[in-house]
Design a protein around this motif. Sequence first.
Motif, PDB file in Angstrom:
ATOM      1  N   UNK A  59       0.835  -1.205   0.000  1.00 54.23           N
ATOM      2  CA  UNK A  59       0.000   0.000   0.000  1.00 54.23           C
ATOM      3  C   UNK A  59       0.869   1.254   0.000  1.00 54.23           C
ATOM      4  N   UNK A  60       1.945   1.244   0.778  1.00 52.46           N
ATOM      5  CA  UNK A  60       2.862   2.386   0.821  1.00 52.46           C
ATOM      6  C   UNK A  60       3.532   2.625  -0.517  1.00 52.46           C
ATOM      7  N   UNK A  61       3.916   1.546  -1.206  1.00 51.35           N
ATOM      8  CA  UNK A  61       4.549   1.695  -2.524  1.00 51.35           C
ATOM      9  C   UNK A  61       3.577   2.292  -3.530  1.00 51.35           C
ATOM     10  N   UNK A  62       2.321   1.894  -3.467  1.00 55.66           N
ATOM     11  CA  UNK A  62       1.308   2.454  -4.357  1.00 55.66           C
ATOM     12  C   UNK A  62       1.113   3.937  -4.027  1.00 55.66           C
ATOM     13  N   UNK A  63       1.005   4.249  -2.757  1.00 55.18           N
ATOM     14  CA  UNK A  63       0.782   5.633  -2.315  1.00 55.18           C
ATOM     15  C   UNK A  63       1.917   6.566  -2.743  1.00 55.18           C
ATOM     16  N   UNK A  64       3.156   6.067  -2.714  1.00 56.20           N
ATOM     17  CA  UNK A  64       4.307   6.912  -3.056  1.00 56.20           C
ATOM     18  C   UNK A  64       4.712   6.815  -4.522  1.00 56.20           C
ATOM     19  N   UNK A  65       3.997   6.016  -5.315  1.00 58.51           N
ATOM     20  CA  UNK A  65       4.272   5.948  -6.742  1.00 58.51           C
ATOM     21  C   UNK A  65       5.388   5.002  -7.145  1.00 58.51           C
ATOM     22  N   UNK A  66       5.814   4.134  -6.244  1.00 54.06           N
ATOM     23  CA  UNK A  66       6.846   3.144  -6.580  1.00 54.06           C
ATOM     24  C   UNK A  66       6.216   1.968  -7.322  1.00 54.06           C
ATOM     25  N   UNK A  67       4.961   1.675  -6.986  1.00 55.52           N
ATOM     26  CA  UNK A  67       4.191   0.621  -7.658  1.00 55.52           C
ATOM     27  C   UNK A  67       2.810   1.163  -7.990  1.00 55.52           C
ATOM     28  N   UNK A  68       2.149   0.460  -8.894  1.00 55.90           N
ATOM     29  CA  UNK A  68       0.737   0.756  -9.163  1.00 55.90           C
ATOM     30  C   UNK A  68      -0.030  -0.554  -9.049  1.00 55.90           C
ATOM     31  N   UNK A  69      -1.263  -0.434  -8.590  1.00 52.13           N
ATOM     32  CA  UNK A  69      -2.131  -1.608  -8.454  1.00 52.13           C
ATOM     33  C   UNK A  69      -2.925  -1.781  -9.735  1.00 52.13           C
ATOM     34  N   UNK A 125      -8.956  -9.411  -7.466  1.00 50.37           N
ATOM     35  CA  UNK A 125      -7.533  -9.616  -7.182  1.00 50.37           C
ATOM     36  C   UNK A 125      -6.708  -8.579  -7.939  1.00 50.37           C
ATOM     37  N   UNK A 126      -5.585  -8.200  -7.337  1.00 50.27           N
ATOM     38  CA  UNK A 126      -4.723  -7.176  -7.919  1.00 50.27           C
ATOM     39  C   UNK A 126      -3.298  -7.690  -8.041  1.00 50.27           C
ATOM     40  N   UNK A 127      -2.595  -7.096  -8.990  1.00 49.73           N
ATOM     41  CA  UNK A 127      -1.150  -7.294  -9.043  1.00 49.73           C
ATOM     42  C   UNK A 127      -0.504  -5.941  -8.809  1.00 49.73           C
ATOM     43  N   UNK A 128       0.739  -5.978  -8.363  1.00 44.28           N
ATOM     44  CA  UNK A 128       1.490  -4.772  -8.036  1.00 44.28           C
ATOM     45  C   UNK A 128       2.638  -4.655  -9.022  1.00 44.28           C
ATOM     46  N   UNK A 129       2.574  -3.615  -9.839  1.00 43.95           N
ATOM     47  CA  UNK A 129       3.544  -3.425 -10.906  1.00 43.95           C
ATOM     48  C   UNK A 129       4.435  -2.236 -10.599  1.00 43.95           C
ATOM     49  N   UNK A 130       5.725  -2.421 -10.790  1.00 44.01           N
ATOM     50  CA  UNK A 130       6.661  -1.323 -10.566  1.00 44.01           C
ATOM     51  C   UNK A 130       6.427  -0.219 -11.586  1.00 44.01           C
ATOM     52  N   UNK A 131       6.510   1.002 -11.128  1.00 44.77           N
ATOM     53  CA  UNK A 131       6.467   2.164 -12.012  1.00 44.77           C
ATOM     54  C   UNK A 131       7.903   2.495 -12.429  1.00 44.77           C
ATOM     55  N   UNK A 132       8.058   3.521 -13.218  1.00 41.63           N
ATOM     56  CA  UNK A 132       9.408   3.978 -13.580  1.00 41.63           C
ATOM     57  C   UNK A 132      10.198   4.329 -12.319  1.00 41.63           C
ATOM     58  N   UNK A 133       9.527   4.968 -11.375  1.00 46.26           N
ATOM     59  CA  UNK A 133      10.158   5.324 -10.098  1.00 46.26           C
ATOM     60  C   UNK A 133      10.656   4.065  -9.369  1.00 46.26           C
ATOM     61  N   UNK A 134       9.871   3.004  -9.385  1.00 49.38           N
ATOM     62  CA  UNK A 134      10.267   1.756  -8.742  1.00 49.38           C
ATOM     63  C   UNK A 134      11.394   1.053  -9.482  1.00 49.38           C
TER      64      UNK A 134
END
Length: 151
Positions: free
Chosen positions: A50-60, A69-78
Motif C-alpha cells: 500500500x505504501x509503494x502504491x501511495x508513493x508511486x513506486x508501484x501501481x495496483x 484480485x490485484x497485481x502490483x507493478x513497478x512504475x518507472x520510479x520503482x
Amino acid sequence: MCSIARALELVGERWSLLIIRDALFAGATRYSDFNRRLGIATNVLKTRLDGFVETGIMRRHRYSDQPELYEYLLTEKGRALAPALVALTEWGDRWSTEGEPPILYTHAECGAGITQQTVCAHCGRVDDPAEIRATIGPGMPPDRIPHERRR
C-alpha cells in the motif's frame, strides 16, 4: 533532510527492499508471489505494498473481478531502484557473504555480468571513496546551510 534520508523514508526497511528486489529481478507481481517467496507477515506485506502504491513506486492493477484480485507493478520510479539494489548486493557480497555470491546479476541481452560503478562525468570510474566529496546542492534549504557557507 538529505536525499538519502528521504529515500530511506520510502524504502529503507528490510522488507521493502526485498519486495522491490523480487518485483525487479524475480518477476513477482501478485500478493501471493511476495508472500510465498519472502515468508513475510501478511500485515507487513499489505502495509508495504500500500505504501509503494501511495508513493508511486508501484501501481495496483486489477487482474480478476471474481474474486477481486490485484497485481502490483513497478512504475518507472520503482524500476529506477535497480542500480541501488545492484550496488547494495555488491557491498553485501564483499562484506557480508561467506564464499561465493548467492545472486549474480547479468545483462539479459548478452549474459555478461552487471556491476554498479561510481563514475565522474569528466574522469570516468572512481574507485576510491576518499576521492568523492559531498557539496551543498541547489536544493538545500537555506536554514540547513552552515552560516559560514551562505552567500
